[in-house]
Design a protein around this motif. Structure first.
Motif, PDB file in Angstrom:
ATOM      1  N   ARG A 131     -10.942   6.970  -0.235  1.00  0.00           N
ATOM      2  CA  ARG A 131      -9.927   7.190   0.789  1.00  0.00           C
ATOM      3  C   ARG A 131     -10.384   6.643   2.141  1.00  0.00           C
ATOM      4  N   SER A 160      -7.263  -1.125  -4.224  1.00  0.00           N
ATOM      5  CA  SER A 160      -6.552   0.024  -4.795  1.00  0.00           C
ATOM      6  C   SER A 160      -6.169  -0.242  -6.244  1.00  0.00           C
ATOM      7  N   GLY A 196       0.813  -1.211   0.000  1.00  0.00           N
ATOM      8  CA  GLY A 196       0.000   0.000   0.000  1.00  0.00           C
ATOM      9  C   GLY A 196       0.843   1.255   0.000  1.00  0.00           C
ATOM     10  N   TYR A 246      -7.553   2.226  -9.055  1.00  0.00           N
ATOM     11  CA  TYR A 246      -6.581   3.080  -9.711  1.00  0.00           C
ATOM     12  C   TYR A 246      -5.705   2.375 -10.724  1.00  0.00           C
ATOM     13  N   ALA A 287      -9.835   2.916   2.094  1.00  0.00           N
ATOM     14  CA  ALA A 287      -8.411   2.591   2.267  1.00  0.00           C
ATOM     15  C   ALA A 287      -7.956   2.815   3.709  1.00  0.00           C
TER      16      ALA A 287
END
Length: 414
Positions: A79, A314, A44, A318, A82
């Motif tokens: 966010r 993630s 991460g 992304y 995450a």
């Protein structure tokens, strides 16, 4: 790994099925959880490092810098997901380190009449920490699906992020508190024996997980249907560009659900097997050998896959953008023509009568607002797709001026 069995372990009167999995190679299991969480956190952090900027080719249009704008709710939701996952992994790391480094401290958790309350407090606190954060993570993923649908329906406002915070944190705290109070009634050292008092704890843990598994695919499907209608309404036709845009959004949603199913399906299977064992008069019977083996196997699989959710999500949101380690794939560009400069209009300009008002201030303003709203919604849904190699330019102009103004795509809002 996130399981309601972690909270049940704090009770000295734990059931036989919980004792079966928690007493099976505990040091190896906690070492596996520690390694998986450490790897997830390291990847991460690696993913957060800035990657190498791709330089535009000589024929690429110049992109003016965008003025700072208020981030959409989708960015904050991603966010929050995450952050919840990372903090939950930290809780698993702390719990695993205590189990591996301080075995005498952990053994005091099982003492019914022990005078030292700190082992039980640590056990309950760490289990509650992990359950709360992963429950909040599930609620945030549900809010993500809701927000995607509201954005494409143009019903999401600036105040919705406040409602998402209330829903995610409020419901997670409420359900976790209710489940823990029912589990540890009347106290941690004198938990009621049997399955009935533990059922609310299991229900409050798995309710948000099952909600994401059931409700998110439905919301994603409705969003894709609305996207198709919006794309057709932009020009009145469904061109290859529109199909590619719809396909990218569909792949994005598919990746999210695929990661979630991979990481959490083992929890549902394991819990079903343990419940089946708890309902048997003797879980050590020879006829249940394969069930016990499957329960232990899925227990270890949970220790690997649960912490991996954050990093895999993630990648789904992304793609790999950090450190510049990925191969530089050719950048694909999709030119979106506005309704006023469509190919049909350029090929066959309409011959309107002089009595039809053209380019009036009110009409231009309404058209600009409608086009900007649909462009923004589609941009949010498509950002970060195709491993972050797709750049979408929205072309806008008027009938009298075929100027194209490319808007640079911001990374990973949704």
């Amino acid at each position: 790994m996130a399981s309601p069995r972690l909270g049940t372990f704090c009770c000295p009167t734990r059931d036989a099925a919980t004792q079966l999995v928690l007493s099976f190679q505990p040091r190896a299991f906690h070492a596996l959880c520690l390694g998986s969480c450490a790897l997830r956190l390291a990847l991460g952090l690696l993913h957060l490092l800035p990657g190498r900027r791709r330089r535009a080719g000589p024929g690429a249009p110049w992109t003016p810098p965008r003025a700072p704008a208020r981030r959409p709710a989708a960015t904050r939701i991603v966010r929050a997901v995450a952050a919840c996952d990372a903090l939950g992994c930290l809780g698993i790391v702390v719990r695993s380190v205590a189990w591996l480094g301080f075995p005498d401290f952990v053994e005091n958790v099982s003492q019914v009449n022990g005078t030292d309350i700190w082992p039980a407090a640590f056990c309950v606190g760490s289990a509650l920490w992990i359950q709360l954060l992963y429950s909040a993570c599930f609620w945030w993923l549900f809010c993500y699906a809701v927000d995607a649908y509201l954005v494409i329906r143009r019903s999401a406002g600036l105040s919705t992020i406040v409602l998402y915070h209330i829903m995610a944190w409020g419901l997670a705290a409420l359900l976790c508190t209710e489940g823990v109070l029912m589990l540890y009634y009347p106290s941690v050292s004198r938990c009621e024996r049997g399955l009935d008092h533990a059922i609310p704890h299991y229900v409050t843990t798995y309710l948000p997980l099952l909600l994401v598994l059931v409700a998110n695919p439905i919301l994603f499907r409705k969003t894709l249907t609305a996207v198709a209608s919006l794309l057709k309404g932009r020009q009145g036709i469904y061109t290859e560009n529109e199909r590619r845009m719809g396909a990218m959004i569909k792949i994005r949603f598919f990746k999210i659900m695929l990661v979630f199913v991979i990481c959490w399906l083992s929890n549902i299977i394991n819990e079903s097997l343990l419940f089946y064992l708890e309902m048997q008069p003797d879980i050590n019977g020879s006829s249940l050998k394969h069930v016990r083996t499957a329960a232990k196997t899925t227990w270890f699989i949970m220790g690997i896959l649960n912490p991996a959710q954050g990093f895999l999500l993630s990648l789904a949101f992304y793609g790999w953008t950090g450190c510049g380690l990925s191969a530089q794939s050719p950048r694909k560009e999709i030119q979106w023509e506005s309704m006023t400069t469509s190919a049909a209009e350029r090929a066959f300009p309409s011959q309107e009568g002089s009595c039809v008002p053209r380019d009036g201030p009110a009409a231009r303003k309404a058209l600009h607002v409608s086009r900007h709203t649909s462009d923004e919604a589609l941009s949010i849904l498509s950002e970060g797709s195709d491993a972050s190699t797709v750049e979408i330019h929205f072309a806008s102009g008027s009938r009298n001026n075929n100027e194209v103004e490319p808007f640079a795509k911001t990374q990973g809002d949704l």
